[in-house]
Design an enzyme around this catalytic site. Structure first.
Site, PDB file in Angstrom:
ATOM      1  N   GLU A 141      -2.321  -9.055   4.301  1.00 29.60           N
ATOM      2  CA  GLU A 141      -2.294  -9.555   5.854  1.00 29.60           C
ATOM      3  C   GLU A 141      -3.736  -9.723   6.452  1.00 29.60           C
ATOM      4  O   GLU A 141      -3.878 -10.347   7.036  1.00 29.60           O
ATOM      5  CB  GLU A 141      -1.488  -8.575   6.521  1.00 29.60           C
ATOM      6  N   CYS A 179       0.667  -1.053   0.053  1.00 28.66           N
ATOM      7  CA  CYS A 179      -0.136  -0.044   0.057  1.00 28.66           C
ATOM      8  C   CYS A 179       0.973   1.404  -0.040  1.00 28.66           C
ATOM      9  O   CYS A 179       1.466   1.520  -1.054  1.00 28.66           O
ATOM     10  CB  CYS A 179      -1.132  -0.120   1.233  1.00 28.66           C
ATOM     11  N   HIS A 200      -3.816  -5.006   0.650  1.00 27.78           N
ATOM     12  CA  HIS A 200      -3.134  -5.573   1.909  1.00 27.78           C
ATOM     13  C   HIS A 200      -3.343  -7.123   2.167  1.00 27.78           C
ATOM     14  O   HIS A 200      -4.407  -7.537   2.090  1.00 27.78           O
ATOM     15  CB  HIS A 200      -4.177  -5.004   2.958  1.00 27.78           C
TER      16      HIS A 200
END
Length: 509
Positions: free
Chosen positions: A169, A79, A167
């Site tokens: 994660e 990001c 993202h």
């Protein structure tokens, strides 16, 4: 040598999740502020740049010095990290005409890219950015796009440097763990050998070398962290560990006696210390949450200092500090802000001559439990809910009195025992009751009352960094509310906290 992935934090709410996912791959990683990271040595095998609330176009946007990293180590920008690698090296980042936030699907994936091995076009990802990369610098190759984000991912041609505008994660990115594994294992080459067994072996060896024949005093709390820390230190130095369990007057109902009984079966050398009056005296008239925490931390240290003088030649103070304690207590100009002070973090005053040893300082809570399980600790102990170091003091809003503590202990006991009796305890990460500085009108029998309100709190979480409120059955909440009001004098109203973290914290203070 401990292979390490270095994560540079630019202030993203998801930075800790990156660490969690990397560690799920049995690869050790550490989070450091972008403007204060350690010297790059042979242990650091790869680097991840986190997201950020900043825009790279802001005048005060984070600008890390990557001279020792970029082009020299495998690098993954996430990001903001991706936008930084584009913006400051010849590309163009612009404000998106509509904010990219939420689920998206990849419409193009370069199947020759090592980063996207095993990930197909159509894979769901999670976007969270207001800017977008309009053009890539020369020498950068596009490796993935989504419907609204053309440059969703890229590689720097002459380097093992990659970047993504989504993202991986978060759970909403369905192939996120695959992507991180591709980077950490295939591109960086980490061996995935950071396991509870290896952690115990390495930590015990380090403790033996660090402590030698010195004596260690450790403050037990009855919780998972201090118990696992004590067990690790005990494996390293045996009878040179002296454990102290302090009754600060802020524990749960009957906890002092029950925990001392439990420790008898662990083979630890434990002494119980009744210091209730000492803590109550220091907390008298204190309402500010930070002042409470610091007062409690100070008195803990004073108690340990007094006890240390009773142990001849004690040199160390053992603590159950874990990684979230460290992260949440670090204050860095820019991305990281202090959420709360922690009584385990920050060192000791000069008058106390003990050095600090913290064998769990690098672990998240669920990792501590896995280590404890490998050490053979009982599931009942490992499954205990986290309990704040300052105890009930930060669940009593306002000043502390023994009477308020006794009231809250009764409320808390009814709630926690109710969770256990209804097989809900293990479905909850942490639960407790908060005594509010609020009185409200009620009716009991034929009389109007004007008494206190309490809030019940129960959350689900993996490591305490983020948490959702638990959807406990209405029937259960109704029964607990009724029991509290009927059995605890001075309480005539019960409310249930339905806030998640973020934006709220788990504790109220």
């Amino acid at each position: 040598m401990q292979e390490t992935i270095l994560i540079l934090d630019f202030g993203s709410q998801y930075t800790q999740l990156i660490a969690r996912r990397v560690r799920e791959l049995n690869v050790y990683c550490e989070i450091h502020p972008y403007n204060n990271f350690p010297e790059i040595d042979e242990n650091i095998r790869g680097v991840i740049l986190s997201g950020s609330p900043f825009s790279v176009r802001d005048n005060h946007a984070p600008r890390p010095d990557l001279d020792a990293i970029k082009g020299k180590l495998p690098l993954l920008g996430v990001c903001y990290g991706a936008q930084y690698l584009a913006h400051y090296f010849g590309g163009e980042v612009v404000a998106s005409d509509h904010r990219e936030y939420g689920r998206a699907n990849l419409t193009f994936v370069d199947k020759t890219s090592r980063l996207f091995k095993g990930i197909e076009s159509g894979s769901q990802v999670w976007m969270s950015h207001g800017d977008t990369i309009k053009t890539l610098p020369d020498g950068y190759s596009l490796i993935s796009s989504s419907k609204d984000v053309t440059n969703a991912a890229f590689k720097i041609d002459s380097e093992d440097s990659y970047a993504i505008q989504f993202h991986p994660e978060v759970y909403h990115s369905t192939d996120g763990l695959t992507l991180l594994k591709n980077f950490v294992v295939d591109i960086v080459g980490c061996k995935q050998d950071w396991t509870p067994d290896s952690y115990i072996e390495t930590t015990v060896a380090q403790l033996k070398e660090q402590i030698g024949n010195d004596k260690v005093i450790l403050g037990l709390s009855g919780g998972v962290d201090s118990t696992v820390a004590a067990t690790l230190i005990s494996k390293a130095i045996g009878k040179n560990l002296y454990c102290i369990f302090v009754d600060n007057g802020l524990l749960r109902k009957n906890e002092f006696e029950s925990v001392l009984e439990q420790y008898k079966h662990l083979g630890l050398n434990v002494k119980g210390v009744d210091a209730k009056s000492r803590f109550y005296k220091e907390l008298a008239g204190v309402s500010d949450p930070e002042t409470k925490r610091k007062a409690i931390g100070r008195v803990f240290i004073e108690v340990f200092d007094d006890e240390s003088h009773l142990v001849e030649d004690a040199k160390w103070l053992g603590q159950g500090t874990i990684y979230p304690d460290v992260i949440e207590s670090v204050s860095v100009k820019g991305p990281s802000a202090t959420i709360k002070s922690h009584h385990n973090v920050g060192g000791l005053p000069d008058f106390m001559k003990l050095k600090v040893v913290e064998p769990l300082r690098s672990l998240f809570k669920d990792e501590v439990r896995r280590v404890g399980r490998t050490l053979g600790l009982a599931e009942e102990l490992l499954g205990r809910h986290p309990f704040p170091g300052p105890g009930l003091a930060i669940r009593i809003l306002g000043d502390i009195t023994p009477e308020k503590v006794a009231t809250l202990q009764e409320v808390d006991h009814i709630f926690i025992q109710g969770l256990k009796d209804n097989n809900l305890y293990d479905e909850v990460w942490q639960a407790g009751a908060i005594l509010l500085p609020v009185q409200s009108v009620g009716v009991m029998g034929d009389e109007r009352t004007y008494e206190n309100a309490v809030a019940l709190r129960a959350v689900s979480s993996t490591d305490g960094m983020t948490a959702d409120w638990c959807h406990l059955p209405y029937e259960f909440l109704a029964r607990v509310s009724s029991d509290i009001i009927n059995k605890v004098k001075g309480i005539n109203r019960v409310v249930y906290d339905i806030s998640s973290k973020p934006p709220a914290t788990i504790e109220w203070e």
